[in-house]
Design an enzyme around this catalytic site. Structure first.
Site, PDB file in Angstrom:
ATOM      1  N   GLY A 114       0.832  -1.190   0.000  1.00 40.18           N
ATOM      2  CA  GLY A 114       0.000   0.000   0.000  1.00 40.18           C
ATOM      3  C   GLY A 114       0.869   1.244   0.000  1.00 40.18           C
ATOM      4  N   CYS A 115       0.291   2.373  -0.361  1.00 39.47           N
ATOM      5  CA  CYS A 115       1.091   3.602  -0.421  1.00 39.47           C
ATOM      6  C   CYS A 115       1.590   3.991   0.966  1.00 39.47           C
ATOM      7  CB  CYS A 115       0.299   4.722  -1.078  1.00 39.47           C
ATOM      8  SG  CYS A 115      -1.306   5.077  -0.325  1.00 39.47           S
ATOM      9  N   TYR A 116       0.692   4.147   1.927  1.00 47.99           N
ATOM     10  CA  TYR A 116       1.121   4.507   3.275  1.00 47.99           C
ATOM     11  C   TYR A 116       2.046   3.447   3.897  1.00 47.99           C
ATOM     12  CZ  TYR A 116      -2.608   8.089   3.243  1.00 47.99           C
ATOM     13  OH  TYR A 116      -3.417   9.158   2.951  1.00 47.99           O
ATOM     14  N   PHE A 285       7.401  10.439  -0.562  1.00 44.47           N
ATOM     15  CA  PHE A 285       7.391   9.710  -1.828  1.00 44.47           C
ATOM     16  C   PHE A 285       6.093  10.019  -2.556  1.00 44.47           C
ATOM     17  CE2 PHE A 285       5.783   7.195   1.620  1.00 44.47           C
ATOM     18  CZ  PHE A 285       4.726   6.449   1.135  1.00 44.47           C
TER      19      PHE A 285
END
Length: 307
Positions: A114-116, A285
């Site tokens: 996942g992104c987080y 990011f």
């Protein structure tokens, strides 16, 4: 020539992956016309006749796509959260450990982080493994993402006809049951779940994630200098993850969550104030880059054994 099929290429992540792969001579992108993308028979045909399928779908649709694959030679990269803690799937975060790239390279089922979690695990896992951060530390993780992290609905809210009324900032996940929490806890090696506080800002993409630490709750050897050295060593050979110089009180600069947009890079920071015994870990990011499409292409390159 490797045949790659992006299932869900009209979504935000799918479009970004398609853009990153356009023009490459080592792969052939298989496409399904928009008018046929809900035709199960045609989708199944594409999924079973490609070499590598990249799933850019909602979770339930991703599970359905996997169930359609009967060809044992098809390798899958799932960019959804459907399989991130599912047994038999390889976690597609190459920088986790020295041997993770090889695990990905030899796997047939890879689940994109996942992104987080990319930022949280990137910061926490090396410290837990080194004994600098207790697995049961009472962690709080705060993260702000560009609104594209909310998918098509959020993009429409901020870029559509009602954009003028879109909020400048919004915190969500207040039920403290965000789907990323089990993923973070599992792959960061935590024995208790962190408090996770996500938010969206009124900008399109980019993440800044922060984790505060209290020196008094850490092992005696877990100074800010030791923490910075640990992260620096862990990522010393990484192409995409860099650790910024250690910054102490009085020297800190502001963090721009958009500074790495359009890249697959991630920058980690260690900020500290020795006088009050506080340490702050940060990760910056692109939620559509290292947090989504960039990570998928990085994993694809591992399957293709290219760099």
């Amino acid at each position: 020539m490797t045949n790659v099929f992006i299932d869900g290429e009209q979504g935000t992540t799918g479009l970004q992956i398609h853009d990153r792969l356009r023009g490459r001579s080592d792969i052939t992108l298989m496409t399904l016309p928009v008018s046929h993308r809900k035709d199960t028979r045609l989708r199944a045909g594409m999924l079973n006749n490609c070499d590598i399928a990249i799933l850019c779908l909602p979770d339930e649709a991703a599970r359905e796509a996997v169930a359609l694959v009967e060809n044992p030679h098809v390798r899958i990269i799932d960019a959804s959260s459907a399989h991130r803690v599912t047994p038999g799937w390889t976690y597609g975060f190459p920088e986790m450990s020295a041997d993770q790239p090889e695990r990905i390279r030899t796997s047939t089922r890879i689940t994109n982080p996942g992104c987080y979690p990319t930022g949280a695990i990137g910061l926490l896992l090396p410290l837990v493994n080194a004994g600098l951060l207790p697995a049961d530390y009472p962690l709080s993780i705060h993260a702000v993402s560009g609104y594209s992290g909310g998918g098509r609905a959020a993009i429409e809210q901020f870029e559509g006809e009602q954009a003028d009324s879109a909020p400048a900032f919004q915190v969500y996940g207040l039920g403290l049951r965000h789907k990323h929490v089990p993923e973070i806890a599992r792959y960061a090696g935590l024995s208790v779940p962190p408090v996770f506080m996500p938010a969206y800002g009124a900008y399109r993409q980019g993440i800044v994630l922060s984790v505060p630490l209290q020196q008094r709750l850490l092992p005696k050897n877990a100074s800010a200098v030791a923490i910075h050295a640990c992260l620096t060593e862990h990522y010393s050979h990484s192409q995409y993850v860099k650790v910024l110089p250690h910054i102490t009180a009085g020297d800190a600069e502001r963090i721009n969550p958009e500074r790495l947009n359009g890249t697959n890079d991630m920058e980690l920071g260690v900020f500290s104030n020795p006088e009050n015994g506080q340490i702050l870990l940060t990760a910056v990011f692109d939620n559509l880059g290292k947090g989504a499409s960039g990570a998928a292409v990085q994993n694809l390159n591992l399957l293709l054994d290219t760099h």
